[in-house]
Design an enzyme around this catalytic site. Structure first.
Site, PDB file in Angstrom:
ATOM      1  N   ASN A 151      13.368   0.775  -5.249  1.00 51.43           N
ATOM      2  CA  ASN A 151      13.202  -0.414  -6.086  1.00 51.43           C
ATOM      3  C   ASN A 151      12.142  -1.383  -5.588  1.00 51.43           C
ATOM      4  OD1 ASN A 151      15.512  -0.401  -4.173  1.00 51.43           O
ATOM      5  ND2 ASN A 151      15.578  -2.580  -4.607  1.00 51.43           N
ATOM      6  N   SER A 199      21.954   2.004 -14.291  1.00 51.72           N
ATOM      7  CA  SER A 199      22.320   0.635 -14.674  1.00 51.72           C
ATOM      8  C   SER A 199      21.561   0.209 -15.925  1.00 51.72           C
ATOM      9  CB  SER A 199      21.990  -0.302 -13.511  1.00 51.72           C
ATOM     10  OG  SER A 199      22.174  -1.643 -13.907  1.00 51.72           O
ATOM     11  N   CYS A 324      17.701  -9.411  -4.100  1.00 55.10           N
ATOM     12  CA  CYS A 324      18.977  -9.604  -3.425  1.00 55.10           C
ATOM     13  C   CYS A 324      18.800 -10.277  -2.069  1.00 55.10           C
ATOM     14  CB  CYS A 324      19.657  -8.254  -3.230  1.00 55.10           C
ATOM     15  SG  CYS A 324      19.492  -7.196  -4.655  1.00 55.10           S
TER      16      CYS A 324
HETATM   17  C1  LIG Z   1      19.287  -2.929  -9.425  1.00 52.76           C
HETATM   18  C2  LIG Z   1      19.631  -1.814  -8.513  1.00 52.76           C
HETATM   19  C3  LIG Z   1      20.964  -1.539  -8.161  1.00 52.76           C
HETATM   20  C4  LIG Z   1      22.101  -2.438  -8.604  1.00 52.76           C
HETATM   21  O1  LIG Z   1      22.383  -2.298  -9.976  1.00 52.76           O
HETATM   22  P1  LIG Z   1      23.269  -3.433 -10.694  1.00 52.76           P
HETATM   23  O2  LIG Z   1      23.491  -2.905 -12.066  1.00 52.76           O
HETATM   24  O3  LIG Z   1      22.443  -4.664 -10.674  1.00 52.76           O
HETATM   25  O4  LIG Z   1      24.527  -3.547  -9.907  1.00 52.76           O
HETATM   26  C5  LIG Z   1      21.232  -0.472  -7.339  1.00 52.76           C
HETATM   27  N1  LIG Z   1      20.239   0.328  -6.893  1.00 52.76           N
HETATM   28  C6  LIG Z   1      18.947   0.123  -7.214  1.00 52.76           C
HETATM   29  C7  LIG Z   1      17.901   1.040  -6.697  1.00 52.76           C
HETATM   30  C8  LIG Z   1      18.597  -0.956  -8.014  1.00 52.76           C
HETATM   31  O5  LIG Z   1      17.322  -1.171  -8.326  1.00 52.76           O
END
Ligand SMILES: *Cc1c(COP(=O)(O)O)cnc(C)c1O
Length: 395
Positions: A151, A199, A324
């Site tokens: 990410n 997600s 985060c």
């Molecule tokens: C955003 C993200 C998450 C968390 O997802 P949520 O739906 O916000 O809890 C987990 N892993 C990665 C790689 C992300 O980019």
């Protein structure tokens, strides 16, 4: 001009996804567990959404569990494999040093419970290889969990190869595909993926909803206890509007994947080429295997937070490290994991673009970032020392 270039943090919901949700508030408002007509209508809509999400991943509908998002899906996948592994005396888990905190913090928790965790090194090419996974697998390995795409720095991992290695060794394989779903081709069967998290809000769907794919035969433990929803594996009244919105967004993203990626990759490459001209800068992440929309740089002699504030004043929404960790003074664990030293890791910028961005917006970023970097360097005592030769450049 307002430029939203923080799509790795969250995306704007698509009009189609938003429209698809509305009937679930207005007419299909029943509880899918209710036996009456209104409830059963909701149940039908829920199962239709499940089948559509499954189709996008190449699995069966019954292999999909809806969750509250990517974090919950990651937690459930990892805890399930760990607890089932422990029953057979297997308490070793393999992951990577640059996972999302939803994975890393779950692994920390398991370490406190006596599990042993091997985090694969990602310094080489800012990525991991299937050979690294192969070498790390032991008799007592109960899970390999490697993200599909990072990410922060956009590196895409060789998921199919890792899946093949895990299959050959008989070790369950989970992937956090939150950045990949809707952006990269996924076929869980062909890629030998046993569990996969996604997600809704990372591909123009609503937030607070996600899905966990679990291959038939892989056992799950509950993270949320209560009613018998989701085949007894995830309690709580289903968030039907969000589930339907996510299904619509995922279908759109998968249907338009190639066209969107062509456009987004061109914008990404233009940004990378332009920002690379800034002296004493470095691109973070795998140069070849890279998310279409990810641009991540470190600029020596500046603070990423200050960079973000000045960019915001020019209408540009970006990120430094992960959302985060902003608010904390520690540099991103991802940038440290790829070998950036603290001083350099502090001067990071992530731009994550999507198909809604325009060429004019890219040009605005390309004129603004070098200006802002120069402004900050002009004020920086560290930069003055570097320029005077009192300190050595790292980049
Ligand atoms: C955003 C993200 C998450 C968390 O997802 P949520 O739906 O916000 O809890 C987990 N892993 C990665 C790689 C992300 O980019």
């Amino acid at each position: 001009m307002q430029v939203y270039a923080d799509n790795a943090a969250t995306t704007k919901i698509s009009e189609h996804a938003l429209k698809a949700m509305m009937p679930c508030f207005e007419t299909v408002y029943g509880n899918p567990s209710s036996l009456h007509t209104v409830g059963q209508e909701a149940k039908e809509v829920l199962e239709d959404a499940r089948a559509r999400v499954a189709k996008c991943l190449g699995c069966e509908a019954r292999e999909i569990i809806f969750t509250s998002g990517g974090s919950e899906a990651d937690n459930q996948a990892i805890l399930s494999a760990a607890y089932y592994g422990a029953r057979k005396g297997k308490k070793h888990i393999i992951s990577t040093a640059f996972e999302h905190h939803a994975v890393l913090h779950t692994l920390n928790k398991l370490e406190k419970e006596g599990f042993e965790v091997t985090l694969l090194d990602v310094k080489d090419g800012h990525n991991v290889t299937a050979q690294q996974v192969q070498k790390a697998i032991r008799e007592d390995t109960c899970l390999v969990t490697c993200m599909y795409a990072n990410n922060e720095i956009g590196s895409i991992l060789p998921i199919a190869e890792i899946g093949a290695v895990c299959k050959a060794a008989g070790v369950p394989f989970h992937t956090d595909a939150v950045q990949a779903a809707g952006h990269l081709h996924i076929d869980v069967k062909a890629q030998n993926i046993d569990m996969l998290s996604l997600s809704g809000h990372k591909f123009h769907g609503p937030r607070g909803v996600g899905a966990l794919y679990v291959r038939r035969g892989i056992p799950l433990v509950n993270v949320i206890e209560g009613g018998a929803q989701e085949r007894g594996k995830r309690a709580g009244t289903e968030n039907l509007p969000a589930i339907v919105g996510m299904a619509a967004a995922l279908e759109d993203a998968c249907a338009n994947l190639e066209e969107n990626n062509r456009k987004v990759t061109a914008m990404r490459d233009k940004l990378i080429a332009g920002l690379s001209k800034i002296p004493h800068s470095a691109l973070n992440g795998d140069i070849v295997n890279r998310l279409p929309g990810n641009v991540s740089f470190c600029f020596e002699g500046i603070e990423g937070e200050a960079l973000l504030l000045l960019l915001d004043m020019k209408g540009i929404c970006a990120s430094s490290g992960s959302a985060c960790t902003s608010g904390s003074l520690d540099p991103s664990h991802v940038l440290l994991a790829i070998g950036r030293v603290h001083d350099v890791a502090h001067g990071s910028l992530r731009l994550s673009v999507c198909h809604y961005n325009t060429d004019e917006e890219i040009d605005h970023i390309l004129t603004s970032v070098p200006e802002v970097v120069q402004t900050l360097r002009n004020m920086s005592p560290v930069w003055r020392d570097l320029q005077n030769g009192d300190r050595e450049y790292i980049l």
